[in-house]
Design a protein around this motif. Structure first.
Motif, short mmCIF file in Angstrom:
data_model
loop_
_atom_site.label_atom_id
_atom_site.label_comp_id
_atom_site.label_asym_id
_atom_site.label_seq_id
_atom_site.Cartn_x
_atom_site.Cartn_y
_atom_site.Cartn_z
N ALA A 75 -2.72 -4.18 -2.67
CA ALA A 75 -2.09 -4.70 -1.46
C ALA A 75 -2.83 -5.93 -0.94
N SER A 119 -2.81 1.73 -3.14
CA SER A 119 -4.00 0.95 -3.45
C SER A 119 -4.16 -0.21 -2.46
N TYR A 120 -5.28 -0.20 -1.74
CA TYR A 120 -5.56 -1.33 -0.87
C TYR A 120 -5.98 -2.55 -1.67
N HIS A 144 0.83 -1.21 0.00
CA HIS A 144 0.00 0.00 0.00
C HIS A 144 0.86 1.26 0.00
#
Length: 400
Positions: A61, A57-58, A52
């Motif tokens: 990740a 970006s989750y 992340h």
């Protein structure tokens, strides 16, 4: 928690723990496993923070972390089979090398902005090579324990250790992540390799297997296959409860209390495990597992009716009290069903079954909470009830 009917109180509960801790070589071997357990418990969150920080970006990740987690579920029985076949002294060094290569490769790929495909490959390698410390120590206890009572207490110690690792690990991972995103993954490598070297140096209690034996390993035992299927329900309980608690807290406008509420569940499990290990149970592990799953189902069935988060925190104690005793009884049952030279792999299969259940439970409960906030709790209740019915219906086949 399993009913008290049919148990014989110990004159001194501490004597049971003392007997387990005095088994020659057991404690030293157990202590060497602690760094591995802590490092593995930090891995997924460490990967999430690392990726992340690099991408923002989750989604990316979470996907990379999910690859590592699913690979861990798939690779656990394979690395455990190596330990059963060749002994920890020979099997652990290549596993440790692969784990270190996977995690370090992921750190290098992410920090140098290498092609994303390398991130997934590295996460896959790291997950496949996660050392099965808990399976190895359970196999050591099983080989050394003079009777079921002492072994049950040893498994209670194992259950408590697993709970603590997955409470402390994420907290430590979060703290290290605030220093720098790469610190936590590097720390997991240091912890896992240090503990693995210690375990390899102490070898194992079982002799290495000679010859190939059954390709399916413990899965060739019909009774064990039934227990492994039942163990999927434990993962469904964990995954479903996590989502259910988060959804209930969010709907009440108190998202911050989701962690403490779920923590109550974990603390109840740890206390029940300690109490369970202090008792000499007359009922066999199969009956205890059936009663445990039934109690777990009953406790989870009350959660959808919770009118507030405060009441939910009180009610979640009930399934919490059933979790550790159920897991311990299931592990003891698996021990009875599998020969000594297959036990490390057998325990790893139970862990893999639980991991699959966690993923399915989170996904299934996520869909249910979209229809009604507390509906996510129905999945854990149903899964535990099905496991109890499965074991009860198959009891004659399991005993054979």
């Amino acid at each position: 928690m399993p009913a008290r009917t049919g148990r014989r109180p110990a004159p001194d509960a501490l004597l049971r723990y003392r007997a387990a801790l005095r088994l020659p070589g057991a404690v030293a071997y157990y202590l060497t496993s602690l760094p591995i357990r802590l490092g593995v418990a930090m891995l997924n969150l460490g990967v999430l923070v690392l990726v992340h920080a690099a991408t923002g970006s989750y989604a990316v990740a979470g996907t990379v972390g999910g690859v590592a987690a699913l690979a861990g579920a798939a690779g656990g029985p394979l690395t455990a089979r190596l330990a059963d076949r060749y002994g920890p002294r020979r099997a652990l060094p290549p596993v440790l090398a692969a784990y270190a290569a996977g995690v370090l490769g992921l750190v290098a790929a992410v920090t140098t902005h290498a092609p994303t495909a390398l991130w997934y490959v590295s996460a896959l390698v790291a997950g496949l090579a996660v050392p099965q410390a808990g399976s190895l120590t359970r196999a050591r206890w099983a080989a050394l324990a003079p009777d079921r009572a002492v072994l049950g207490t040893a498994f209670a110690i194992e259950s408590l250790t697993d709970d603590l690792a997955y409470v402390v690990g994420p907290v430590l991972a979060t703290l290290l992540g605030t220093v720098a995103p790469v610190v936590c993954p590097l720390a997991t490598v240091a912890l896992v390799v240090a503990g693995g070297v210690g375990m390899a140096a102490r070898g194992g209690t079982a002799r290495a297997r000679r010859g190939r034996g059954p390709t399916a390993g413990p899965l060739a035992v019909p009774g064990f296959r039934i227990v492994a299927v039942a163990y999927v329900a434990t993962g469904l309980v964990f995954g479903g409860l996590q989502v259910g608690v988060v959804a209930a807290a969010g709907a009440a406008g108190r998202s911050g209390v989701a962690g403490p509420v779920y923590g109550v569940f974990g603390v109840a499990s740890m206390l029940a495990g300690l109490a369970y290990g202090a008792v000499r149970w007359r009922a066999g592990p199969l009956r205890r597992a059936v009663v445990g799953f039934a109690a777990l189902a009953s406790g989870c069935a009350l959660l959808p009716a919770a009118p507030s988060v405060g009441v939910l925190a009180g009610l979640i104690v009930l399934p919490g009290l059933a979790v550790a005793p159920t897991l311990i009884a299931g592990t003891a049952l698996a021990t009875d069903l599998t020969p000594r030279h297959l036990r490390t792999e057998a325990y790893a299969w139970l862990g893999a079954a639980g991991a699959v259940g966690v993923a399915a439970g989170a996904a299934g409960a996520g869909r249910l909470v979209e229809t009604a906030v507390n509906a996510g709790f129905l999945l854990p209740a149903g899964a535990a009830a099905c496991a109890a019915l499965l074991l009860a219906a198959a009891r004659h086949r399991i005993r054979r």
